[in-house]
Design a protein around this motif. Sequence first.
Motif, PDB file in Angstrom:
ATOM      1  N   ALA A 155       0.831  -1.208   0.000  1.00 23.93           N
ATOM      2  CA  ALA A 155       0.000   0.000   0.000  1.00 23.93           C
ATOM      3  C   ALA A 155       0.865   1.256   0.000  1.00 23.93           C
ATOM      4  CB  ALA A 155      -0.960  -0.006   1.178  1.00 23.93           C
ATOM      5  N   VAL A 156       1.882   1.268  -0.842  1.00 22.69           N
ATOM      6  CA  VAL A 156       2.804   2.396  -0.914  1.00 22.69           C
ATOM      7  C   VAL A 156       2.886   2.912  -2.354  1.00 22.69           C
ATOM      8  CG1 VAL A 156       4.225   1.684   1.036  1.00 22.69           C
ATOM      9  CG2 VAL A 156       4.750   0.821  -1.250  1.00 22.69           C
ATOM     10  N   ARG A 157       3.474   4.094  -2.503  1.00 22.82           N
ATOM     11  CA  ARG A 157       3.731   4.664  -3.828  1.00 22.82           C
ATOM     12  C   ARG A 157       5.218   4.523  -4.124  1.00 22.82           C
ATOM     13  NH1 ARG A 157       1.101  10.489  -4.450  1.00 22.82           N
ATOM     14  NH2 ARG A 157       1.339   9.959  -6.648  1.00 22.82           N
ATOM     15  N   ARG A 158       5.529   4.009  -5.294  1.00 23.75           N
ATOM     16  CA  ARG A 158       6.915   3.813  -5.708  1.00 23.75           C
ATOM     17  C   ARG A 158       7.443   5.137  -6.262  1.00 23.75           C
ATOM     18  NH1 ARG A 158       7.562  -1.794  -7.324  1.00 23.75           N
ATOM     19  NH2 ARG A 158       8.882  -1.134  -9.062  1.00 23.75           N
ATOM     20  N   ILE A 159       8.512   5.632  -5.685  1.00 27.59           N
ATOM     21  CA  ILE A 159       9.004   6.932  -6.118  1.00 27.59           C
ATOM     22  C   ILE A 159      10.432   6.845  -6.645  1.00 27.59           C
ATOM     23  CG2 ILE A 159       7.524   8.058  -4.425  1.00 27.59           C
ATOM     24  CD1 ILE A 159      10.036   8.811  -2.879  1.00 27.59           C
ATOM     25  N   VAL A 221      15.024  10.280 -17.399  1.00 28.79           N
ATOM     26  CA  VAL A 221      14.077  10.173 -16.293  1.00 28.79           C
ATOM     27  C   VAL A 221      12.887   9.304 -16.674  1.00 28.79           C
ATOM     28  CG1 VAL A 221      12.459  11.466 -14.849  1.00 28.79           C
ATOM     29  CG2 VAL A 221      14.759  12.360 -15.258  1.00 28.79           C
ATOM     30  N   LEU A 222      12.323   9.526 -17.851  1.00 33.19           N
ATOM     31  CA  LEU A 222      11.138   8.757 -18.255  1.00 33.19           C
ATOM     32  C   LEU A 222      11.473   7.291 -18.479  1.00 33.19           C
ATOM     33  CD1 LEU A 222       9.396  11.296 -20.673  1.00 33.19           C
ATOM     34  CD2 LEU A 222       8.862  10.775 -18.287  1.00 33.19           C
ATOM     35  N   THR A 223      12.629   7.021 -19.039  1.00 33.62           N
ATOM     36  CA  THR A 223      13.037   5.626 -19.225  1.00 33.62           C
ATOM     37  C   THR A 223      13.177   4.918 -17.881  1.00 33.62           C
ATOM     38  OG1 THR A 223      14.202   6.131 -21.276  1.00 33.62           O
ATOM     39  CG2 THR A 223      14.837   4.113 -20.133  1.00 33.62           C
ATOM     40  N   ALA A 224      13.828   5.586 -16.927  1.00 34.13           N
ATOM     41  CA  ALA A 224      13.986   4.988 -15.600  1.00 34.13           C
ATOM     42  C   ALA A 224      12.643   4.809 -14.910  1.00 34.13           C
ATOM     43  CB  ALA A 224      14.902   5.870 -14.755  1.00 34.13           C
ATOM     44  N   ALA A 225      11.755   5.802 -15.031  1.00 34.48           N
ATOM     45  CA  ALA A 225      10.444   5.708 -14.386  1.00 34.48           C
ATOM     46  C   ALA A 225       9.644   4.538 -14.931  1.00 34.48           C
ATOM     47  CB  ALA A 225       9.679   7.012 -14.568  1.00 34.48           C
ATOM     48  N   ARG A 226       9.717   4.332 -16.268  1.00 32.73           N
ATOM     49  CA  ARG A 226       8.977   3.213 -16.860  1.00 32.73           C
ATOM     50  C   ARG A 226       9.572   1.871 -16.436  1.00 32.73           C
ATOM     51  NH1 ARG A 226       8.514   6.796 -21.441  1.00 32.73           N
ATOM     52  NH2 ARG A 226      10.511   6.026 -22.228  1.00 32.73           N
ATOM     53  N   GLU A 227      10.892   1.775 -16.429  1.00 34.09           N
ATOM     54  CA  GLU A 227      11.533   0.508 -16.077  1.00 34.09           C
ATOM     55  C   GLU A 227      11.302   0.142 -14.612  1.00 34.09           C
ATOM     56  OE1 GLU A 227      15.600   0.997 -17.088  1.00 34.09           O
ATOM     57  OE2 GLU A 227      15.293   0.658 -19.248  1.00 34.09           O
ATOM     58  N   LEU A 228      11.259   1.139 -13.761  1.00 32.88           N
ATOM     59  CA  LEU A 228      11.086   0.882 -12.336  1.00 32.88           C
ATOM     60  C   LEU A 228       9.620   0.855 -11.914  1.00 32.88           C
ATOM     61  CD1 LEU A 228      13.915   3.207 -10.951  1.00 32.88           C
ATOM     62  CD2 LEU A 228      13.984   0.726 -11.191  1.00 32.88           C
ATOM     63  N   GLY A 229       8.723   1.237 -12.811  1.00 31.81           N
ATOM     64  CA  GLY A 229       7.311   1.293 -12.455  1.00 31.81           C
ATOM     65  C   GLY A 229       7.020   2.354 -11.425  1.00 31.81           C
ATOM     66  N   ALA A 230       7.686   3.493 -11.518  1.00 34.04           N
ATOM     67  CA  ALA A 230       7.530   4.553 -10.530  1.00 34.04           C
ATOM     68  C   ALA A 230       6.150   5.188 -10.622  1.00 34.04           C
ATOM     69  CB  ALA A 230       8.612   5.612 -10.720  1.00 34.04           C
ATOM     70  N   VAL A 253       7.671  15.102 -17.647  1.00 33.63           N
ATOM     71  CA  VAL A 253       7.132  14.095 -16.727  1.00 33.63           C
ATOM     72  C   VAL A 253       5.609  14.133 -16.715  1.00 33.63           C
ATOM     73  CG1 VAL A 253       6.982  13.437 -14.289  1.00 33.63           C
ATOM     74  CG2 VAL A 253       9.194  14.032 -15.284  1.00 33.63           C
ATOM     75  N   HIS A 254       5.046  15.338 -16.671  1.00 27.88           N
ATOM     76  CA  HIS A 254       3.587  15.448 -16.674  1.00 27.88           C
ATOM     77  C   HIS A 254       2.979  15.021 -18.004  1.00 27.88           C
ATOM     78  CE1 HIS A 254       3.769  18.483 -13.138  1.00 27.88           C
ATOM     79  NE2 HIS A 254       3.516  17.277 -12.710  1.00 27.88           N
ATOM     80  N   ASP A 255       3.637  15.362 -19.095  1.00 31.75           N
ATOM     81  CA  ASP A 255       3.130  14.934 -20.411  1.00 31.75           C
ATOM     82  C   ASP A 255       3.108  13.419 -20.524  1.00 31.75           C
ATOM     83  OD1 ASP A 255       2.777  17.547 -21.121  1.00 31.75           O
ATOM     84  OD2 ASP A 255       4.584  17.694 -22.364  1.00 31.75           O
ATOM     85  N   ALA A 256       4.000  12.755 -19.783  1.00 31.11           N
ATOM     86  CA  ALA A 256       4.024  11.291 -19.799  1.00 31.11           C
ATOM     87  C   ALA A 256       3.022  10.687 -18.816  1.00 31.11           C
ATOM     88  CB  ALA A 256       5.433  10.800 -19.465  1.00 31.11           C
ATOM     89  N   GLY A 257       2.283  11.534 -18.107  1.00 31.66           N
ATOM     90  CA  GLY A 257       1.260  11.047 -17.196  1.00 31.66           C
ATOM     91  C   GLY A 257       1.784  10.605 -15.841  1.00 31.66           C
ATOM     92  N   ILE A 258       2.971  11.064 -15.460  1.00 36.08           N
ATOM     93  CA  ILE A 258       3.556  10.689 -14.178  1.00 36.08           C
ATOM     94  C   ILE A 258       3.498  11.889 -13.232  1.00 36.08           C
ATOM     95  CG2 ILE A 258       5.622   9.823 -12.992  1.00 36.08           C
ATOM     96  CD1 ILE A 258       6.522   8.627 -15.650  1.00 36.08           C
ATOM     97  N   PRO A 259       2.965  11.734 -12.038  1.00 29.54           N
ATOM     98  CA  PRO A 259       2.947  12.850 -11.081  1.00 29.54           C
ATOM     99  C   PRO A 259       4.369  13.248 -10.672  1.00 29.54           C
ATOM    100  CG  PRO A 259       1.433  11.107 -10.407  1.00 29.54           C
ATOM    101  CD  PRO A 259       2.277  10.547 -11.506  1.00 29.54           C
ATOM    102  N   LEU A 260       4.536  14.518 -10.321  1.00 28.90           N
ATOM    103  CA  LEU A 260       5.832  15.024  -9.896  1.00 28.90           C
ATOM    104  C   LEU A 260       5.670  15.811  -8.606  1.00 28.90           C
ATOM    105  CD1 LEU A 260       8.748  16.426 -11.873  1.00 28.90           C
ATOM    106  CD2 LEU A 260       7.657  17.999 -10.273  1.00 28.90           C
ATOM    107  N   ALA A 261       6.594  15.626  -7.688  1.00 26.23           N
ATOM    108  CA  ALA A 261       6.619  16.373  -6.428  1.00 26.23           C
ATOM    109  C   ALA A 261       7.992  17.003  -6.275  1.00 26.23           C
ATOM    110  CB  ALA A 261       6.321  15.458  -5.243  1.00 26.23           C
ATOM    111  N   VAL A 262       8.021  18.181  -5.647  1.00 23.85           N
ATOM    112  CA  VAL A 262       9.271  18.906  -5.434  1.00 23.85           C
ATOM    113  C   VAL A 262       9.467  19.108  -3.942  1.00 23.85           C
ATOM    114  CG1 VAL A 262      10.546  21.034  -5.889  1.00 23.85           C
ATOM    115  CG2 VAL A 262       9.076  20.067  -7.661  1.00 23.85           C
TER     116      VAL A 262
END
Length: 493
Positions: A155-159, A221-230, A253-262
Amino acid sequence: MRRVGIPNSGPIDTSPARGRTATPRGLSDKARWYLPAALVTDAMGIALPVGAVFDATFQPHPVLCAVTAAAAWLIVQTARRRYTQRALGESRSGLSVVYDWMVLLGVLAVVRALLGEQSEPSVALLALTPGLLLTTACRKLTYRHLLASRREAHAVRRILVIGEPSAADYVVDQLAARTDHEYVVVGAIPVGLANLECGAPVAARLESLAPARPSADSGAVLTAARELGADLVLVAPGPRMAGERLRQLSWAVHDAGIPLAVLPGLTDVAVRRVELTSAAGLTLLHISPPLRRGVQVGLKEVLDRAGAGVGLLLLSPLFGLIAAAIRLGSKGPVFYQQIRHGVDCVPFTMWKFRTMVTDADDRKPELASANESDGLMFKMRRDPRVTRIGRILRRCSLDELPQLINVLRGEMSLVGPRPPLPEEVARYDEIALRRLSVKPGLTGLWQVSGRSDLSWDETLQLDLRYVDNWTFTSDVDVMARTFRAVVDGRGAY
């Protein structure tokens, strides 16, 4: 424990740098019973008591009133987004339930006036109270279950963490050190060539200087996010990852549909103290100062004095029994007086029931080598100076009750940091001295979080969090949690 995830479905390395065996699967991994349990508890917790009480007291339309009240409660909870996937199981505090329940009372008062319903208001209030208690109990149950799940990285979010190596190390270490949150780090992308020390898998690296083409950053970043399932990209800004470079990365990141936090660089600042504004294209975070005056501070003072007075009156028979037990158990006075430091470093005499032999202070230097605390406090789990009666009093925290006298005199508060000894204060640095910005307390975050089992750094962190983020409702929450901590007895010695 540390929690750092990896992308595949195999076991996670459980060395100190990596964490537990687990495969995080996102917030959808929350137990499926959370929502139906909340809905059934809320609906039946209102409908059944209202129907039963109205029928037993011969109020008009008991069935209709029960259905209306239950429907109104579900609507209020839905409007306040208590049934969303993100909210379910996330809150252990009963204060939010009280707020919702007060809204329910207002809604039902309006409905009653519009329909001309003639039931007795006091009876209606009594009938609605079980719903408040049952909803609170249900939320605490789901919260504890969710915490247990997150200890196993469910029940966690992968970041995916992005930042300069020192910043990325800090973020990963902070998130991995605790399990009471929804994030598990599945990888990191350092900016520059320096090594990471946090143990997180390095998914890629970004150049130290902003590349000529933004796609160089976004592609990695997008390649890593997809490979890791972030599920989320978390950026820790720094000199080499800020401004236009961060802006363009956020677009990709947003165009790829992935949330971003700073990460804003703030620690232990309550969300209520933060206000977001903008000026000249800059995003600004306004931090409200800690509460030191005003209505809430006045309410705290009233609660302290009234609570201490009532407590001393009601507990006077118990005081007599404890006094008799102490006198029969060992020679010496019933009460122990000790100089402590209060708000603004002003010394005062603190009262306790005596739990040690009469020459305990004289024997303290010879026990210095046996100190089990890693900081400025002295703690021994098997302190030979403690009497048999004293161990029982400490186990139940009954030795602290005479401090109600200090609360009544205005030297202490019901809730606050632990009052330190003069020799401890003499070794405080500027950060530790901030503990003395408020009155010390009879109980506090330190007591409901482990008491003597806490390290000095953990105690200091809890006290500073209280000092900076105090509200009247947080005091109410701590006092409610204190009862459980006293019954549990962990860290009391």
